[in-house]
Design a protein around this motif. Sequence first.
Motif, short mmCIF file in Angstrom:
data_model
loop_
_atom_site.label_atom_id
_atom_site.label_comp_id
_atom_site.label_asym_id
_atom_site.label_seq_id
_atom_site.Cartn_x
_atom_site.Cartn_y
_atom_site.Cartn_z
N ALA A 1 1.71 6.48 -6.81
CA ALA A 1 0.65 7.40 -7.21
C ALA A 1 1.10 8.85 -7.03
O ALA A 1 0.82 9.71 -7.88
N LYS A 2 1.82 9.13 -5.93
CA LYS A 2 2.32 10.49 -5.71
C LYS A 2 3.31 10.87 -6.81
O LYS A 2 3.27 11.99 -7.32
N THR A 3 4.19 9.93 -7.15
CA THR A 3 5.18 10.20 -8.20
C THR A 3 4.49 10.48 -9.52
O THR A 3 4.83 11.43 -10.23
N ARG A 4 3.49 9.63 -9.85
CA ARG A 4 2.76 9.85 -11.11
C ARG A 4 2.02 11.18 -11.09
O ARG A 4 2.00 11.90 -12.09
N GLU B 1 2.63 14.16 -13.61
CA GLU B 1 1.52 14.72 -14.39
C GLU B 1 1.38 16.21 -14.13
O GLU B 1 1.14 17.00 -15.05
N ALA B 2 1.56 16.62 -12.87
CA ALA B 2 1.49 18.04 -12.54
C ALA B 2 2.60 18.80 -13.26
O ALA B 2 2.38 19.91 -13.78
N ALA C 1 0.83 -1.20 0.00
CA ALA C 1 0.00 0.00 0.00
C ALA C 1 0.87 1.25 0.00
O ALA C 1 0.60 2.21 -0.74
N GLN C 2 1.91 1.25 0.83
CA GLN C 2 2.82 2.40 0.87
C GLN C 2 3.49 2.60 -0.48
O GLN C 2 3.63 3.73 -0.96
N SER C 3 3.89 1.49 -1.09
CA SER C 3 4.53 1.57 -2.41
C SER C 3 3.55 2.13 -3.44
O SER C 3 3.93 2.98 -4.26
N LEU C 4 2.31 1.67 -3.39
CA LEU C 4 1.30 2.17 -4.34
C LEU C 4 1.04 3.66 -4.12
O LEU C 4 0.88 4.42 -5.09
#
Length: 156
Positions: A90-93, A97-98, A83-86
Amino acid sequence: MSINATLIAQLIVFLILVWFTMKFVWPPIAKALDERAQKIADGLSAADKAKSELVAANQRVEAQLSAARTDAAQRVADAERLAQSLVEEAKTRANDEAAKIVAAARAEAEQESVKAREVLRDQVAALAVKGAEQILRREVDAGVHADLLGRLKAEL
């Protein structure tokens, strides 16, 4: 009959009774008692064996429960790591994207700025020509006018 003869007769009858009892009655009773003692001993040894098997079974159950608890804790830890990895992914993506959106917005703003400068140059050139025309109070021919506009655009 006298007491002595009665006593001797009773003694003989008693001895016959003892002999008969020892020969025919006592062996089956002793055998039954021995069998019963053997059954009791077998029952006690079976109870002891069952008790030791129960202790061994309890130890196996405890070992299995401990292994299950350890496995469950490991699975929970793995799930938390996943979960932490996901979340990190997600934060990295989202950050990527930002950054792409910001870069696109900056590029678009730069294009708009360039377009606005071009329009402004055209307007300034037109105003400069119009002002120069009014100052000179004469009309500039189209070729000279285009040349003048080109030079003004280049200078601006």
